[in-house]
Design a protein around this motif. Structure first.
Motif, PDB file in Angstrom:
ATOM      1  N   ARG A 192      44.212  34.182  41.779  1.00  0.00           N
ATOM      2  CA  ARG A 192      45.063  34.748  42.090  1.00  0.00           C
ATOM      3  C   ARG A 192      45.392  35.466  40.972  1.00  0.00           C
ATOM      4  O   ARG A 192      43.752  35.301  39.768  1.00  0.00           O
ATOM      5  CB  ARG A 192      46.428  33.368  41.250  1.00  0.00           C
ATOM      6  CG  ARG A 192      46.488  32.597  42.864  1.00  0.00           C
ATOM      7  CD  ARG A 192      48.029  32.197  41.612  1.00  0.00           C
ATOM      8  NE  ARG A 192      47.277  30.703  41.016  1.00  0.00           N
ATOM      9  CZ  ARG A 192      47.705  30.366  40.051  1.00  0.00           C
ATOM     10  NH1 ARG A 192      49.028  29.700  40.199  1.00  0.00           N
ATOM     11  NH2 ARG A 192      46.937  29.052  39.436  1.00  0.00           N
ATOM     12  N   SER A 209      48.001  46.242  40.181  1.00  0.00           N
ATOM     13  CA  SER A 209      47.770  46.268  41.658  1.00  0.00           C
ATOM     14  C   SER A 209      46.686  46.804  42.546  1.00  0.00           C
ATOM     15  O   SER A 209      46.390  47.730  43.673  1.00  0.00           O
ATOM     16  CB  SER A 209      48.973  47.530  42.059  1.00  0.00           C
ATOM     17  OG  SER A 209      48.962  48.964  41.772  1.00  0.00           O
ATOM     18  N   THR A 259      55.632  38.265  40.062  1.00  0.00           N
ATOM     19  CA  THR A 259      54.838  38.995  40.683  1.00  0.00           C
ATOM     20  C   THR A 259      53.775  38.316  41.654  1.00  0.00           C
ATOM     21  O   THR A 259      53.924  37.407  41.286  1.00  0.00           O
ATOM     22  CB  THR A 259      53.963  40.053  39.001  1.00  0.00           C
ATOM     23  OG1 THR A 259      53.717  38.865  38.775  1.00  0.00           O
ATOM     24  CG2 THR A 259      55.310  40.968  38.296  1.00  0.00           C
ATOM     25  N   ASP A 260      52.907  39.273  41.513  1.00  0.00           N
ATOM     26  CA  ASP A 260      51.912  38.723  42.722  1.00  0.00           C
ATOM     27  C   ASP A 260      50.091  39.045  41.683  1.00  0.00           C
ATOM     28  O   ASP A 260      49.239  38.667  41.676  1.00  0.00           O
ATOM     29  CB  ASP A 260      51.567  39.734  43.594  1.00  0.00           C
ATOM     30  CG  ASP A 260      50.166  40.756  43.616  1.00  0.00           C
ATOM     31  OD1 ASP A 260      50.621  41.429  41.900  1.00  0.00           O
ATOM     32  OD2 ASP A 260      49.941  41.887  43.867  1.00  0.00           O
TER      33      ASP A 260
END
Length: 163
Positions: A48, A160, A77-78
């Protein structure tokens, strides 16, 4: 007047480019303790992306931005959001004193705060001032660090751009 403004813009641009230069560093072997006393390793986040905000209790810019980071930590969120303080390092309060102080801070109910007594992580990540943002990729590499306050939109944009 215009020359001074142009010179200031050049200086800010050069400083920004130097401070946000990408570098890679292994961070998986580092362990931290949260304010409840539980130990966490950055290796636990393998696979992650992780955003880490270094901050200090004496830093007014840091304190002003805690609510915003708290919101980011709540949002889906990622990437993971962590904040790190270093008791006993760089004029930060001692461990127990910091925990007592933090219990009185408002609007930080979701803020993940980890303690790095002595500041070894801040030193490894070459933190020169507070706040500093560190961006860790899915492999556990520090790929970028940047001093100064970043908005949530800037953090999301930066995250991102890394894998």
């Amino acid at each position: 007047m215009m020359k001074k403004i142009a010179l200031l813009l050049v200086i800010v641009t050069v400083m920004s480019a130097c401070s946000s230069a990408e570098k890679e560093s292994g961070a998986n072997s580092i362990t931290l303790q949260d304010i409840k006393g539980e130990t966490v390793s950055l290796a636990d986040y393998e696979g992650r992306k992780v955003y880490v905000k270094f901050w200090a209790s004496w830093c007014p810019i840091c304190l002003a931005g805690l609510d915003e980071v708290n919101t980011l930590a709540k949002d889906s969120t990622d990437f993971e959001v962590l904040t790190v303080v270093a008791p006993g390092f760089n004029n930060e309060k001692k461990h127990d004193e910091f925990i007592r102080w933090f219990k009185g801070v408002q609007h930080v109910d979701a803020l993940p705060v980890f303690l790095n007594d002595g500041g070894s992580l801040a030193q490894e990540f070459n933190v020169k001032g507070y706040p500093t943002s560190a961006f860790i990729d899915t492999k556990g590499n520090l790929v970028r660090s940047q001093p100064g306050h970043l908005s949530n939109d800037q953090i999301i944009d930066a995250m991102s751009q890394i894998d």
